[in-house]
Design an enzyme around this catalytic site. Sequence first.
Site, PDB file in Angstrom:
ATOM      1  N   GLY A  20       0.813  -1.209   0.000  1.00  6.56           N
ATOM      2  CA  GLY A  20       0.000   0.000   0.000  1.00  6.56           C
ATOM      3  C   GLY A  20       0.844   1.254   0.000  1.00  6.56           C
ATOM      4  O   GLY A  20       0.533   2.240  -0.681  1.00  6.56           O
ATOM      5  N   ARG A  87      -0.214  -8.951  -2.927  1.00  4.77           N
ATOM      6  CA  ARG A  87      -0.245  -7.840  -1.969  1.00  4.77           C
ATOM      7  C   ARG A  87       0.674  -8.152  -0.801  1.00  4.77           C
ATOM      8  O   ARG A  87       0.665  -9.271  -0.257  1.00  4.77           O
ATOM      9  CB  ARG A  87      -1.675  -7.609  -1.477  1.00  4.77           C
ATOM     10  N   VAL A  88       1.484  -7.187  -0.402  1.00  5.87           N
ATOM     11  CA  VAL A  88       2.312  -7.296   0.803  1.00  5.87           C
ATOM     12  C   VAL A  88       1.951  -6.118   1.704  1.00  5.87           C
ATOM     13  O   VAL A  88       2.161  -4.967   1.345  1.00  5.87           O
ATOM     14  CB  VAL A  88       3.822  -7.314   0.468  1.00  5.87           C
ATOM     15  N   THR A  90       0.129  -4.917   5.941  1.00  4.19           N
ATOM     16  CA  THR A  90      -0.062  -5.202   7.359  1.00  4.19           C
ATOM     17  C   THR A  90      -1.524  -5.494   7.658  1.00  4.19           C
ATOM     18  O   THR A  90      -2.417  -5.216   6.858  1.00  4.19           O
ATOM     19  CB  THR A  90       0.398  -4.017   8.221  1.00  4.19           C
ATOM     20  N   GLU A 178      -7.815  -6.073   7.454  1.00  5.28           N
ATOM     21  CA  GLU A 178      -7.010  -5.195   6.597  1.00  5.28           C
ATOM     22  C   GLU A 178      -7.969  -4.456   5.665  1.00  5.28           C
ATOM     23  O   GLU A 178      -9.154  -4.395   5.948  1.00  5.28           O
ATOM     24  CB  GLU A 178      -5.921  -5.987   5.863  1.00  5.28           C
ATOM     25  N   ASP A 203      -0.283  -5.402  14.623  1.00  6.83           N
ATOM     26  CA  ASP A 203      -0.887  -5.093  15.924  1.00  6.83           C
ATOM     27  C   ASP A 203      -2.011  -6.084  16.191  1.00  6.83           C
ATOM     28  O   ASP A 203      -2.481  -6.761  15.279  1.00  6.83           O
ATOM     29  CB  ASP A 203      -1.429  -3.660  15.942  1.00  6.83           C
TER      30      ASP A 203
END
Length: 236
Positions: A20, A87-88, A90, A178, A203
């Site tokens: 992103g 996609r990479v 968090t 996400e 998190d």
Amino acid sequence: MSVHIGAKPGEIAEHILLPGDPLRAKYIAETFLEGAVCYNEVRGMLGFTGTYKGHRISVQGTGMGVPSISIYVNELIQSYGVKTLIRVGTCGAIQPDVRVRDVILAMSASTDSNMNRLIFRGRDYAPTADFHLLRTAYDVGMEKGLALKVGNVFTADMFYNDEPNWETWARYGVLAVEMETAALYTLAAKFDCRALSVLTVSDHIITGEETTAEERQTTFNDMIEVALEAASRNDA
């Protein structure tokens, strides 16, 4: 050129990583790719192409959320012929057995976004990862001894939600939250392409645990290496 990507024909590889954050794209290009060249700076959404272990790979920032990633995925596929999209990014965990710093392979994606409801006229569609990419990424993670989780994630339309109802999603086995995977998988299916989301747990939404900047950097590298290996090993 497409509307939001300034690359010339042939400058983008058939296999691409999609962070992103455009600065994360720059980091991946500078750290992991050989001979990386920047092909896009439109709207500050950086894109690069280089090689990884002899395989031509691109990396393109997408921004945050379903609308933004949908723009880039559409243009990458339709204007530049991209075939494999990983996609990479968090995510925030919502399961007690999913820990901060774990890497999640998103087998499927639930969502509260209306995009698919509009496409399928009010009916529910099940956005799903490409099996071969998923299997390869899992094998890579096992080889590296990573703490991998595989399962359903939730693609949220809102980052700040006063009534998120995470407990219900967790009860039905959703691993983490996400903001992009459902759109990626839907568009990949539409255009007969392969897609996978490889996510780092940054998190824990339920416990409030977070990673430090240094820990994020190390774990992000694990995620990136899994994605690069999956892309290169599926380079047919």
